[in-house]
Design a protein around this motif. Structure first.
Motif, short mmCIF file in Angstrom:
data_model
loop_
_atom_site.label_atom_id
_atom_site.label_comp_id
_atom_site.label_asym_id
_atom_site.label_seq_id
_atom_site.Cartn_x
_atom_site.Cartn_y
_atom_site.Cartn_z
N TYR A 15 0.84 -1.20 0.00
CA TYR A 15 0.00 0.00 0.00
C TYR A 15 0.87 1.24 0.00
O TYR A 15 1.95 1.25 0.61
CB TYR A 15 -0.91 0.03 1.23
CG TYR A 15 -2.12 -0.89 1.12
CD1 TYR A 15 -3.08 -0.66 0.13
CD2 TYR A 15 -2.30 -1.95 1.98
CE1 TYR A 15 -4.18 -1.49 0.01
CE2 TYR A 15 -3.40 -2.78 1.88
CZ TYR A 15 -4.34 -2.54 0.89
OH TYR A 15 -5.43 -3.36 0.78
N ASN A 16 0.40 2.27 -0.67
CA ASN A 16 1.09 3.57 -0.71
C ASN A 16 2.55 3.42 -1.12
O ASN A 16 3.44 3.99 -0.49
CB ASN A 16 1.01 4.28 0.65
CG ASN A 16 -0.41 4.35 1.17
OD1 ASN A 16 -1.36 4.41 0.39
ND2 ASN A 16 -0.55 4.33 2.48
N PRO A 44 -4.72 -12.82 13.08
CA PRO A 44 -4.95 -11.60 13.86
C PRO A 44 -5.38 -10.45 12.95
O PRO A 44 -5.11 -10.47 11.75
CB PRO A 44 -3.58 -11.31 14.50
CG PRO A 44 -2.60 -12.13 13.75
CD PRO A 44 -3.32 -13.27 13.12
N SER A 45 -6.02 -9.48 13.54
CA SER A 45 -6.48 -8.38 12.69
C SER A 45 -5.30 -7.55 12.27
O SER A 45 -4.30 -7.43 12.98
CB SER A 45 -7.57 -7.56 13.39
OG SER A 45 -7.00 -6.73 14.34
N SER A 47 -3.54 -8.52 9.76
CA SER A 47 -2.57 -9.43 9.15
C SER A 47 -2.70 -9.50 7.64
O SER A 47 -1.84 -10.05 6.96
CB SER A 47 -2.73 -10.83 9.75
OG SER A 47 -4.05 -11.28 9.55
N LYS A 49 -5.90 -10.28 5.91
CA LYS A 49 -6.95 -11.19 5.43
C LYS A 49 -7.88 -10.51 4.43
O LYS A 49 -8.17 -11.05 3.36
CB LYS A 49 -7.76 -11.72 6.62
CG LYS A 49 -6.92 -12.40 7.70
CD LYS A 49 -7.78 -12.94 8.83
CE LYS A 49 -8.54 -11.85 9.60
NZ LYS A 49 -7.66 -10.93 10.36
N SER A 50 -8.33 -9.31 4.80
CA SER A 50 -9.26 -8.61 3.91
C SER A 50 -8.57 -8.23 2.60
O SER A 50 -9.16 -8.31 1.52
CB SER A 50 -9.79 -7.35 4.59
OG SER A 50 -10.57 -7.70 5.70
N THR A 51 -7.32 -7.83 2.71
CA THR A 51 -6.57 -7.47 1.52
C THR A 51 -6.49 -8.66 0.57
O THR A 51 -6.74 -8.54 -0.63
CB THR A 51 -5.15 -7.01 1.92
OG1 THR A 51 -5.26 -5.94 2.85
CG2 THR A 51 -4.34 -6.58 0.72
N ARG B 407 -14.95 -0.61 2.70
CA ARG B 407 -14.34 -0.66 4.02
C ARG B 407 -14.76 0.54 4.85
O ARG B 407 -15.03 0.43 6.03
CB ARG B 407 -12.82 -0.71 3.89
CG ARG B 407 -12.17 -1.14 5.18
CD ARG B 407 -10.67 -1.03 5.07
NE ARG B 407 -10.32 0.14 4.29
CZ ARG B 407 -9.19 0.28 3.62
NH1 ARG B 407 -8.32 -0.69 3.62
NH2 ARG B 407 -8.93 1.37 2.95
N1 ADP Z 1 -6.16 0.93 1.37
C1 ADP Z 1 -5.18 0.79 2.30
N2 ADP Z 1 -4.18 1.69 2.36
C2 ADP Z 1 -3.20 1.55 3.27
N3 ADP Z 1 -3.15 0.57 4.14
C3 ADP Z 1 -4.10 -0.37 4.13
C4 ADP Z 1 -5.18 -0.31 3.21
N4 ADP Z 1 -5.98 -1.36 3.42
C5 ADP Z 1 -5.44 -2.06 4.44
N5 ADP Z 1 -4.31 -1.46 4.86
C6 ADP Z 1 -3.44 -1.95 5.90
O1 ADP Z 1 -3.05 -3.25 5.58
C7 ADP Z 1 -3.00 -4.07 6.72
C8 ADP Z 1 -3.89 -5.29 6.52
O2 ADP Z 1 -5.25 -4.90 6.50
P1 ADP Z 1 -6.42 -5.89 6.31
O3 ADP Z 1 -6.17 -6.65 5.08
O4 ADP Z 1 -7.68 -5.16 6.40
O5 ADP Z 1 -6.25 -6.84 7.58
P2 ADP Z 1 -7.27 -7.82 8.26
O6 ADP Z 1 -8.46 -7.95 7.39
O7 ADP Z 1 -6.51 -9.08 8.38
O8 ADP Z 1 -7.59 -7.24 9.57
C9 ADP Z 1 -3.42 -3.22 7.88
O9 ADP Z 1 -2.29 -2.76 8.54
C10 ADP Z 1 -4.14 -2.06 7.24
O10 ADP Z 1 -3.99 -0.91 8.00
#
Ligand code: ADP
Ligand code: MG
Lengths: 228, 408
Positions: A15-16, A44-45, A47, A49-51, B407
């Motif tokens: 990201y970024n 863990p949150s 980590s 997963k959503s990404t 999100r």
């Molecule tokens: N669009 C984004 N820009 C920057 N950082 C992101 C973005 N989406 C997620 N993150 C970061 O990526 C990491 C993983 O996020 P995420 O996939 O939501 O984790 P989980 O679903 O496992 O809790 C986190 O540290 C989150 O802050």
């Protein structure tokens, strides 16, 4: 060798990139999934997963690595083709049901078909009604989506995700916001669809017992996966 | 959901309906703007039309007369005026040289519809003890009646002109005590005398004209005034009334005559109309701008409020183009709805004002002119304004990243 339904090769996500806030969230993930699988993703949150789920769901593109769906390299598709592929092969269920409040439960379920065709027709409605029945909510089909309980909304969201008969169903903490009874109902329903329709389910969950009822558990820790 | 209706329409209408308070407020705002435009435009068009009609049915668009040879200030070689006081020649009537060939060449001009030779002079009308000075206008009915619609002013008898007939205004008829069928003695300054039969009574809706104007056949006028074969003016009408001044200039440039357009003779009225039009255009522009910004503001807020829903729609496979159309449509619908309500309001306002606003004599202040065209144009314009105003919000909505939107 037949193509796998889903194949991730060395998927990473940054990201970024290039900014001071640059974060590498996924590090070279390899994963293969087939039709009919019922998989739990834990971890863990924060980590990733959503990404990971968003990348599999074609909502987001990986920074590097290849994602193949049915043997097709999605990296070679443009935005429009990606949108089309997403519409026809992937269903989503999110933690916060995300129904469209201006429409009834039934209409929400119809929506993906309407999006695909460009307009609603009798067939859309019949199919949606069938799915609303299947999730056990025929009685509230014509209620506005927002006038239902959380469990009901999540079941409608599941019906909506299934209406296009996707080959892959992605659920990001689908029961995280529900009481135990509703959570069990939704989980049982997903399991039933999986057995009957051979849909591949990938479910992110924090619930250990629920995960143990899945066929396969994948752990995501710090952007890497571990399978026990 | 209505079967067969495009997705964008369904969602646009639902979104507008769901946010009904916002929708209501912005539609009321647009309606007021549209009502003002409709009201002002219709009233202005009514006034202009009224005055134009009054001017152009009583006078030619261009009048050609003989050049004024004597009445010109004498100038020396320098710039000083040697003799500042210029005396007009006494009542002498100037005839147009070779008017037949001039008429022929004017009739060949593409912009000109009618050319009518006229002989006008002063005379005395006598009936028994009563006598009045009159303006005797000799015309060629076949052409002249296309320029000044004399038949429209006939209140008794008819407008046919034989060599023995005369048409008389209502005031003059009263003064002389004549009715249709009566004889009138007409004496010109030159001393010639003719007995003419009054065949028509005219009402021009103007006291001066009703007192003085009389119409006879061209030859009759020529013979009464001792100007056999001569005409004092040529009356001209054009296809485009607003081309009159340019045409008058070009006639003067190519012939030795003086040509005066209605635009010049009514310069004051004309510039008043122009000023009104300019004001009206400005008001339209500003009302349009405020309507556009209102719509844009409402839609920008709506994009923010609905970013999650936009994200879901995108996740379901909705294309960027569909999202753009969804918001353009909302803008267009708001503009259209506002223009319908506004047109109704404006028309209602016009009816009310028309019934209330009266001149001191009780006659209408302005004619009620409700043209379908005005409403259609306004509706199209308001809808386009809505579409245009929705452009920025629509692009913004289409650019939303579904991942972030969901999100968020
Ligand atoms: N669009 C984004 N820009 C920057 N950082 C992101 C973005 N989406 C997620 N993150 C970061 O990526 C990491 C993983 O996020 P995420 O996939 O939501 O984790 P989980 O679903 O496992 O809790 C986190 O540290 C989150 O802050
Ligand atoms: Mg998450």
């Amino acid at each position: 060798m037949a193509d796998h339904l889903l194949r991730l090769e060395q998927i990473s996500k940054v990201y970024n990139a290039g900014e001071p806030s640059q974060t590498e969230v996924l590090h070279g993930i390899d994963l293969v999934l087939d039709e009919g699988e019922f998989v739990a993703i834990m971890g863990p949150s924060g980590s990733g997963k959503s990404t990971l789920l968003n990348i599999i769901g074609l909502l987001d593109r990986p920074t590097s690595g290849r994602l193949l769906i049915g043997g097709k390299d999605t990296g070679l598709l443009d935005d429009a083709a990606l949108t089309r592929l997403r519409g026809e092969s992937i269903g989503f269920v999110f933690q916060y049901h995300h129904l469209i409040s201006a429409f009834t439960a039934l209409e929400n379920v119809m929506m993906p078909m309407v999006v695909e065709r460009g307009f609603p027709d009798r067939q859309c409605e019949a199919r949606a009604r069938h799915l609303v029945e299947r999730v056990g909510l025929a009685k509230v089909a014509d209620h506005l989506a927002t006038n239902m309980s959380g469990g009901q909304q999540q079941r409608i969201a599941l019906a909506r995700a299934l209406v296009m008969t996707p080959r892959i169903l992605l659920a990001d903490e689908p029961t995280g916001n529900l009481d135990t009874q509703s959570a069990d109902d939704v989980f049982a329903l997903m399991r039933e669809v999986n057995t009957k329709s051979r849909t591949c389910f990938i479910i992110v969950t924090h619930n250990k017992t629920m995960a143990e009822r899945c066929d396969r558990i994948i752990e995501v820790v710090d952007g890497r996966i571990h399978e026990p | 959901m209505t079967y067969g209706l495009p997705l964008e329409w369904i969602v646009a209408v639902r979104f507008l309906y769901e946010g009904r308070l916002q929708t209501l407020f912005i539609v009321v705002g647009i309606s007021i703007g549209v009502a003002v435009i409709v009201f002002m435009s219709a009233m202005l068009a009514g006034l202009e039309n009224n005055i134009l009609k009054r001017v152009l049915t009583t006078q030619a668009q261009i009048q050609v007369i003989a050049p004024d040879q004597v009445a010109r200030a004498l100038r020396g070689k320098g710039e000083d005026m040697e003799d500042a006081t210029v005396q007009r020649p006494s009542q002498r009537v100037a005839l147009i040289d070779q008017w037949q060939s001039l008429v022929r060449s004017l009739r060949a001009e593409p912009g000109i519809t009618f050319v009518s030779p006229t002989t006008t002079g002063s005379a005395l009308a006598v009936r028994g003890e009563a006598s009045r000075s009159i303006t005797l206008i000799g015309v060629e009915p076949e052409t002249y009646f296309h320029i000044v619609k004399i038949p429209d002013y006939v209140v008794a008898g008819d407008a046919r002109l034989t060599s023995e007939s005369i048409l008389v205004g209502v005031e003059l008829a009263k003064d002389l005590g004549v009715r249709v069928g009566d004889k009138i003695n007409v004496t010109a300054a030159s001393g010639d005398q003719r007995v003419l039969t009054m065949t028509g009574l005219l009402d021009f809706g103007n006291k001066g004209a009703n007192q003085r104007s009389t119409y006879v056949a061209l030859r009759t006028a020529q013979s009464v005034m001792g100007m056999i074969g001569g005409v004092t003016s040529l009356d001209i009408n054009l296809y485009d009334i607003y081309a009159a001044e340019v045409m008058a200039q070009s006639i003067m440039a190519s012939h030795r005559v003086v040509a005066e357009s209605w635009i010049k003779t009514n310069a004051q009225f004309f510039s008043a109309i122009q000023a009104q039009k300019a004001t009206n255009t400005l008001i339209r522009l500003f009302v349009g701008l405020s309507v556009a910004f209102g719509i844009a503001a409402v839609l920008v807020v709506s994009v923010i409020q609905r970013s999650k829903e936009i994200g879901i729609l995108r996740a379901m496979g909705t294309t960027r183009g569909q999202i753009i159309r969804l918001f353009l449509l909302q803008g267009g619908l708001l503009g259209f709805a506002g223009s319908m309500v506004g047109a109704a309001l404006g028309a209602g306002g016009l009816f009310y004002w028309h019934s209330v606003a009266r001149q001191s004599d009780g006659s209408e202040l302005f004619p009620l002119m409700l043209e379908l065209q005005l409403f259609v144009y306004t509706a199209i314009l308001a809808t386009l304004t809505g579409l245009l105003a929705a452009m920025a919000p629509a692009l913004r909505a289409a650019k939303l990243d579904p991942v972030v939107a969901i999100r968020g």
